[in-house]
Design an enzyme around this catalytic site. Structure first.
Site, PDB file in Angstrom:
ATOM      1  N   CYS A 263      33.391   1.957 -24.152  1.00 20.93           N
ATOM      2  CA  CYS A 263      34.787   1.870 -23.689  1.00 20.93           C
ATOM      3  C   CYS A 263      35.033   0.864 -22.568  1.00 20.93           C
ATOM      4  CB  CYS A 263      35.274   3.250 -23.257  1.00 20.93           C
ATOM      5  SG  CYS A 263      35.446   4.364 -24.654  1.00 20.93           S
ATOM      6  N   LYS A 324      24.267   5.829 -21.044  1.00 24.02           N
ATOM      7  CA  LYS A 324      24.223   6.927 -20.076  1.00 24.02           C
ATOM      8  C   LYS A 324      23.477   8.094 -20.721  1.00 24.02           C
ATOM      9  CE  LYS A 324      28.741   8.937 -21.093  1.00 24.02           C
ATOM     10  NZ  LYS A 324      29.980   9.385 -20.505  1.00 24.02           N
ATOM     11  N   ARG A 331      26.072   1.281 -27.501  1.00 24.34           N
ATOM     12  CA  ARG A 331      27.036   0.177 -27.436  1.00 24.34           C
ATOM     13  C   ARG A 331      27.136  -0.376 -26.008  1.00 24.34           C
ATOM     14  NH1 ARG A 331      31.924   2.856 -30.930  1.00 24.34           N
ATOM     15  NH2 ARG A 331      31.100   4.753 -29.981  1.00 24.34           N
TER      16      ARG A 331
HETATM   17  P1  NAD Z   1      33.340   5.275 -33.680  1.00 28.62           P
HETATM   18  O1  NAD Z   1      32.954   3.901 -34.065  1.00 28.62           O
HETATM   19  O2  NAD Z   1      32.278   6.253 -33.271  1.00 28.62           O
HETATM   20  O3  NAD Z   1      34.172   5.976 -34.866  1.00 28.62           O
HETATM   21  C1  NAD Z   1      35.170   5.342 -35.594  1.00 28.62           C
HETATM   22  C2  NAD Z   1      35.067   5.838 -37.034  1.00 28.62           C
HETATM   23  O4  NAD Z   1      36.219   5.428 -37.760  1.00 28.62           O
HETATM   24  C3  NAD Z   1      33.869   5.311 -37.802  1.00 28.62           C
HETATM   25  O5  NAD Z   1      33.102   6.402 -38.286  1.00 28.62           O
HETATM   26  C4  NAD Z   1      34.488   4.507 -38.959  1.00 28.62           C
HETATM   27  O6  NAD Z   1      33.720   4.587 -40.148  1.00 28.62           O
HETATM   28  C5  NAD Z   1      35.825   5.176 -39.100  1.00 28.62           C
HETATM   29  N1  NAD Z   1      36.878   4.390 -39.762  1.00 28.62           N
HETATM   30  C6  NAD Z   1      37.236   3.107 -39.546  1.00 28.62           C
HETATM   31  N2  NAD Z   1      38.283   2.782 -40.324  1.00 28.62           N
HETATM   32  C7  NAD Z   1      38.612   3.866 -41.045  1.00 28.62           C
HETATM   33  C8  NAD Z   1      39.625   4.173 -42.010  1.00 28.62           C
HETATM   34  N3  NAD Z   1      40.544   3.260 -42.378  1.00 28.62           N
HETATM   35  N4  NAD Z   1      39.651   5.405 -42.530  1.00 28.62           N
HETATM   36  C9  NAD Z   1      38.758   6.336 -42.178  1.00 28.62           C
HETATM   37  N5  NAD Z   1      37.788   6.119 -41.259  1.00 28.62           N
HETATM   38  C10 NAD Z   1      37.718   4.898 -40.698  1.00 28.62           C
HETATM   39  O7  NAD Z   1      34.402   5.103 -32.505  1.00 28.62           O
HETATM   40  P2  NAD Z   1      34.715   6.122 -31.285  1.00 28.62           P
HETATM   41  O8  NAD Z   1      33.721   5.945 -30.200  1.00 28.62           O
HETATM   42  O9  NAD Z   1      34.973   7.477 -31.838  1.00 28.62           O
HETATM   43  O10 NAD Z   1      36.088   5.500 -30.757  1.00 28.62           O
HETATM   44  C11 NAD Z   1      37.296   5.624 -31.483  1.00 28.62           C
HETATM   45  C12 NAD Z   1      38.445   5.224 -30.578  1.00 28.62           C
HETATM   46  O11 NAD Z   1      38.533   6.134 -29.488  1.00 28.62           O
HETATM   47  C13 NAD Z   1      38.313   3.833 -29.963  1.00 28.62           C
HETATM   48  O12 NAD Z   1      39.576   3.248 -29.881  1.00 28.62           O
HETATM   49  C14 NAD Z   1      37.777   4.126 -28.580  1.00 28.62           C
HETATM   50  O13 NAD Z   1      38.119   3.134 -27.647  1.00 28.62           O
HETATM   51  C15 NAD Z   1      38.477   5.422 -28.252  1.00 28.62           C
HETATM   52  N6  NAD Z   1      37.782   6.258 -27.264  1.00 28.62           N
HETATM   53  C16 NAD Z   1      36.431   6.417 -27.343  1.00 28.62           C
HETATM   54  C17 NAD Z   1      35.794   7.237 -26.413  1.00 28.62           C
HETATM   55  C18 NAD Z   1      34.296   7.420 -26.456  1.00 28.62           C
HETATM   56  O14 NAD Z   1      33.740   7.955 -25.500  1.00 28.62           O
HETATM   57  N7  NAD Z   1      33.609   7.012 -27.512  1.00 28.62           N
HETATM   58  C19 NAD Z   1      36.537   7.896 -25.422  1.00 28.62           C
HETATM   59  C20 NAD Z   1      37.917   7.733 -25.397  1.00 28.62           C
HETATM   60  C21 NAD Z   1      38.537   6.905 -26.334  1.00 28.62           C
END
Ligand code: NAD
Length: 436
Positions: A263, A324, A331
């Site tokens: 993030c 962490k 990532r």
């Molecule tokens: P991630 O990469 O772990 O998960 C995203 C998932 O979406 C993947 O499994 C991918 O296959 C799927 N995907 C993509 N396109 C798709 C579609 N059209 N239909 C169905 N599935 C689809 O990402 P994440 O870490 O969960 O982050 C997601 C969002 O949340 C980002 O915008 C991130 O900035 C935000 N976010 C993440 C965190 C964190 O700690 N990881 C915290 C707050 C906010």
């Protein structure tokens, strides 16, 4: 409520499982067939403490299911969350909204009846407007409202964060969505989590402002740490001394190798880009990004200096690879830059991480070992990069006995110099002059 999560990664899966645990009926959708296949077999594709039990109990209770097929569940849903990735776009650092827009297009075709579409992904200001436009264009008859509801959970403590958030932010332009979102989060505000309703653009900006501020706070204490090393001060005492001030607060004041993860790096970059595009540049954020970027390689050089200035042909053990503890997420982990710097200088690197090894193997070309003592076997120095509990109480006698030279570089200030010296180690930490 009938909820669909589009994207079942760190955020989608945790949010989906928690909503199910509140009593909602949740379908988690993902394009990655292997993820859905694993989930349907009861295998959790990521490491997040407590998630396996939470998923298992809610699947058993028939409140949580997984599929690659979006259309059916969306047609039945009251609320559809978009929780797909928004990585940095290659080349310019803007948030890549390709996955969000693709999800919006798919959702558009499937909507039946009034449906609230919620962006939970972190998305730049104005993305909600674009999602609304895409859906309207693809399906002019659809009855829907687009809401922004950024997520603030931290990996490693995600379930606790989701169930007991400091606040819930909901940004909307269509007031019909207010009662739906209130219903979705009702179990939480019974727990007294404040729910803040704002405009949609404001809500989108709140997420970036929060992450930008936290990244800046970390970077601030890291620069203070560097100054401490020059002037004979102790950064941990400085952190305590300023953190006790209620206006400052003690969190995010731990000096270390620089922020990483999925993030902060991408969100600070996207915020800086949004600000530039709107002719309101944020120099504090731009500087935070630059300072943090150069810090990670500087940490590699710190290790080289601790070994005497030359690591060519020397073996360095790295303890902790994830960005962490308590996650398997690699990532933008600082370990990647530290290791690259060591390898560029000719070092042979052996690394170990309690949960991140599988992901690390995709990114790093080093020797992977089964534990810290195996990594340290014959090593000229060891570097503690990620403060997993497992590294907090190392058997220092054993560690010394397997190493060629007992040098420990502690990039997380887990140990005390005095205790390491008793065991015959040369010890380097962050933000303390050499005599502290
Ligand atoms: P991630 O990469 O772990 O998960 C995203 C998932 O979406 C993947 O499994 C991918 O296959 C799927 N995907 C993509 N396109 C798709 C579609 N059209 N239909 C169905 N599935 C689809 O990402 P994440 O870490 O969960 O982050 C997601 C969002 O949340 C980002 O915008 C991130 O900035 C935000 N976010 C993440 C965190 C964190 O700690 N990881 C915290 C707050 C906010």
């Amino acid at each position: 409520m009938r909820i669909v999560m589009v994207g079942s990664g760190y955020v989608g899966l945790v949010s989906g499982a928690c909503f199910a645990d509140f009593g909602h009926t949740v379908v988690c959708v993902d394009k990655a067939a292997e993820k859905i296949e694993a989930l349907n077999k009861g295998v959790i594709p990521i490491f997040e403490p407590g998630l396996d039990q939470l998923v298992e109990s809610n699947v058993k209770a028939n409140r949580l299911s997984f599929t690659t097929e979006l259309a059916g569940p969306v047609a039945d849903a009251d609320v559809v969350f978009i929780a797909v990735g928004t990585p940095s776009r290659r080349g310019d650092g803007h948030a890549d909204l390709g996955y969000v827009y693709a999800a919006a297009r798919e959702i558009a075709d499937a909507i039946k009846g009034f449906t609230v579409i919620v962006t939970k992904s972190t998305v730049p200001v104005g993305t909600g407007d674009e999602v609304e436009r895409i859906i309207r264009e693809a399906n002019p008859d659809a009855d829907f409202a687009v809401v922004s509801n950024p997520e603030f959970l931290r990996e490693g403590a995600a379930i606790e964060d989701f169930k007991r958030p400091d606040r819930i932010v909901v940004g909307l332009v269509d007031d019909r969505a207010r009662s739906v979102m209130t219903e979705v989060y009702r179990p939480l505000y019974l727990n007294q989590s404040p729910i803040l309703f704002t405009g949609r653009r404001t809500s989108e900006l709140i997420k970036y402002a929060a992450n930008g501020f936290l990244a800046m706070k970390i970077t601030f204490i890291n620069e203070i740490a560097d100054l401490c090393e020059r002037v004979g001060a102790d950064v941990q005492d400085v952190s305590r001394g300023i953190g006790l001030d209620g206006r400052i607060g003690s969190k995010f004041l731990h000096a270390g190798p620089g922020y990483g993860g999925s993030c902060f790096p991408k969100d600070t970059l996207a915020l800086a880009k949004t600000a530039q595009d709107n002719e309101s540049p944020m120099r504090l954020i731009e500087t935070t990004i630059a300072v943090n970027d150069s810090r990670k390689r500087a940490m590699g050089r710190k290790v080289i200096a601790a070994v005497g200035g030359d690591v060519r042909g020397k073996k360095i053990a790295v303890f902790g690879l994830t960005f962490k503890p308590n996650t398997d997420d690699m990532r933008d982990s600082p370990a990647i830059s530290v290791i690259q710097t060591l390898k560029d200088a000719g070092a042979i690197v052996a690394g170990y991480d309690p949960e991140g090894m599988e992901n690390a193997k995709q990114l790093l070309d080093i020797e992977f070992t089964s534990g810290p003592y195996e990594a340290a076997d014959g090593a000229d120095a060891a570097v503690l990069v990620t403060e997993w509990n497992e590294f907090r109480a190392l058997d220092l006698e054993r560690l010394k006995s397997v190493m060629r030279t007992p040098i420990l570089v502690d990039l997380r200030n887990v140990y005390r110099k005095s205790e390491l010296e008793v065991h015959g180690f040369s010890y380097t930490s962050i933000g303390k002059s050499s005599d502290i």
